[in-house]
Design a protein around this motif. Structure first.
Motif, PDB file in Angstrom:
ATOM      1  N   UNK A 102      20.008  42.312 -92.164  1.00  0.00           N
ATOM      2  CA  UNK A 102      20.670  42.518 -94.378  1.00  0.00           C
ATOM      3  C   UNK A 102      21.766  41.983 -94.782  1.00  0.00           C
ATOM      4  N   UNK A 103      22.586  42.490 -93.805  1.00  0.00           N
ATOM      5  CA  UNK A 103      24.280  42.377 -94.158  1.00  0.00           C
ATOM      6  C   UNK A 103      24.243  40.540 -93.461  1.00  0.00           C
ATOM      7  N   UNK A 104      23.662  40.541 -92.477  1.00  0.00           N
ATOM      8  CA  UNK A 104      23.690  38.666 -91.693  1.00  0.00           C
ATOM      9  C   UNK A 104      23.296  38.019 -92.811  1.00  0.00           C
ATOM     10  N   UNK A 105      22.398  38.437 -93.524  1.00  0.00           N
ATOM     11  CA  UNK A 105      21.547  37.634 -95.061  1.00  0.00           C
ATOM     12  C   UNK A 105      21.918  37.358 -96.121  1.00  0.00           C
ATOM     13  N   UNK A 106      22.700  38.591 -96.101  1.00  0.00           N
ATOM     14  CA  UNK A 106      23.813  38.176 -97.348  1.00  0.00           C
ATOM     15  C   UNK A 106      25.284  37.894 -97.686  1.00  0.00           C
ATOM     16  N   UNK A 107      25.472  37.752 -96.488  1.00  0.00           N
ATOM     17  CA  UNK A 107      27.437  37.038 -96.058  1.00  0.00           C
ATOM     18  C   UNK A 107      26.677  35.484 -95.618  1.00  0.00           C
TER      19      UNK A 107
END
Length: 206
Positions: A102-107
């Motif tokens: 989810x961190x990768x998606x947000x970034x």
């Protein structure tokens, strides 16, 4: 610089060629054309162009708008470089590190839809869990956690909010137009795939 132009034009043979010639006369190199919709004899296309910057983007809008029946709905900067496949890169990162999915998606997601920033908002508290590098310290006070995917505007921002596993992905832009339903669908599909990959990856390592 890279620019995105949203153009409404008659859906008939020859018009797209006229628009392409108008871009060429202005020195804009068309890198990609995305058809967002076709209905009632009209089409809405997003053009990604490489622009020399010798003229103001507003002049580019005016010159393209002289093609009969054509209307430029918006011009805004983009970091979504055609041919780089950032969506595949995102899914590769998620598959390799599912615990950071989810961190990768947000970034990554702002560049995938020509937006400016994104945040993950806790669905129960409304607090920001993680933000992309351009995200503000505070986000608009509107309800960012609807039950279903939604697009809306608040405080000069165009926003998309999509629920995912206890948080909501919120994507924002201020320089471009409101998110088209095709863009909302793209964000929803990305969220769905990332969630599947994250759950599968975590279950394999648990």
């Amino acid at each position: 610089m890279l620019l995105r132009l949203r153009v409404s034009l008659p859906d008939r043979p020859g018009v797209l060629g006229q628009v392409a010639r108008a871009f060429g006369v202005m020195g804009a190199d068309i890198l990609q054309v995305t058809v967002l919709e076709r209905q009632s004899g009209r089409a809405v296309d997003d053009f990604t162009v490489s622009w020399s910057g010798l003229f103001e983007p507003g002049e580019l809008r005016e010159r393209i708008g002289v093609v009969p029946g054509t209307r430029v709905e918006a011009v805004w900067p983009t970091r979504e470089a055609p041919g780089t496949s950032p969506d595949y890169d995102l899914l590769g990162h998620v598959a390799g590190e599912p615990d950071r999915a989810y961190l990768a998606l947000v970034d990554a997601v702002p560049d995938l839809v020509s937006a400016e920033w994104a945040v993950a908002v806790d669905s129960s508290t409304g607090e920001v869990v993680h933000g992309s590098w351009q995200a503000p310290e505070t986000v608009p006070a509107a309800d960012l956690t609807p039950l279903r995917p939604a697009s809306f505007s608040e405080g000069g921002l165009h926003l998309v909010s999509v629920p995912m596993d206890g948080v909501h992905l919120v994507v924002a832009r201020s320089q471009g137009p409101a998110f088209h339903r095709a863009e909302v669908d793209k964000v929803v599909r990305l969220v769905e795939i990332v969630c599947v990959l994250a759950r599968a990856g975590v279950s394999r390592t648990a």
